[in-house]
Design an enzyme around this catalytic site. Structure first.
Site, PDB file in Angstrom:
ATOM      1  N   HIS A   8      43.415 -27.625  76.674  1.00 12.48           N
ATOM      2  CA  HIS A   8      42.414 -26.566  76.722  1.00 12.48           C
ATOM      3  C   HIS A   8      42.705 -25.662  77.917  1.00 12.48           C
ATOM      4  CE1 HIS A   8      40.953 -29.694  79.460  1.00 12.48           C
ATOM      5  NE2 HIS A   8      40.547 -28.673  80.185  1.00 12.48           N
ATOM      6  N   HIS A  67      45.378 -20.817  83.084  1.00 12.71           N
ATOM      7  CA  HIS A  67      46.562 -21.600  82.718  1.00 12.71           C
ATOM      8  C   HIS A  67      46.103 -22.795  81.893  1.00 12.71           C
ATOM      9  CE1 HIS A  67      45.017 -23.741  86.216  1.00 12.71           C
ATOM     10  NE2 HIS A  67      45.615 -24.820  85.729  1.00 12.71           N
TER      11      HIS A  67
END
EC number: 3.1.4.58
Length: 187
Positions: A40, A125
């Site tokens: 995720h 990120h």
């Protein structure tokens, strides 16, 4: 309970990320690797929050972004965060983040009303591994690793609980906030 807010990534990103993890493992890197089902993009780590408060926060966050336009970002590139001269975290890069940053700011503003403050700069990120050990000349061993551009559509975010175990964290979706559909409570 330990909680965080995140955006899920699609199956194509998960598959490509798993291939990179496999390469890194074969090259002698040891890490707490992120499993496909746990991949995720973290927006906020909230830490320990009691159940009643997280319910209230979920309702307010979802109300705050109701009608927020869906958008996409691009997952592209591979990198790492270092501690001194050692790799600490391997990650996949995120580009085309204008709308993502707007969502982040909306959520951050709402969270500040609930007593949260976030001092670190948000660097979007996707973590794929927390490095435990690495081979000599490790930088040479990752020069050829790259992640091709993959677009990720976003029309919701989720609030997760995270239970730490010796084999890695176990994530459970507590709430899902759809920009057009409102709040869905799990659990």
């Amino acid at each position: 309970m330990r909680t965080f807010i995140a955006i899920d990534v699609n199956e194509e990103v998960k598959k490509q990320a798993s291939e990179i993890i496999e390469k890194l493992m074969k090259r002698g890197f040891g890490a707490t690797w992120v499993s496909e089902e746990n991949m995720h993009l973290t927006l906020f780590f909230l830490g320990e929050v009691d159940e009643q408060k997280i319910s209230e926060i979920a309702e307010h966050l979802c109300r705050r972004v109701r009608g927020f336009p869906s958008f996409s970002f691009t997952v592209k590139g591979f990198g790492y965060f270092k501690r001194k001269m050692s790799p600490r975290v391997f990650w996949l890069g995120v580009e085309n983040t204008d709308r993502l940053m707007k969502l982040y700011e909306e959520l951050r503003n709402e969270l500040s009303h609930h007593g949260f403050s976030f001092e670190e700069k948000f660097v979007p990120h996707i973590t794929i591994g927390r490095v435990k050990y690495y081979p000599d000349k490790w930088e040479k061993l990752i020069e050829d690793i790259d992640f091709p551009p993959i677009e990720v559509a976003v029309d919701r975010f989720k609030i997760y609980s995270s239970t730490l175990t010796p084999t890695g964290p176990i994530y459970k979706v507590l709430y899902e906030c759809q920009f057009e559909g409102g709040l869905i409570r799990y659990a």
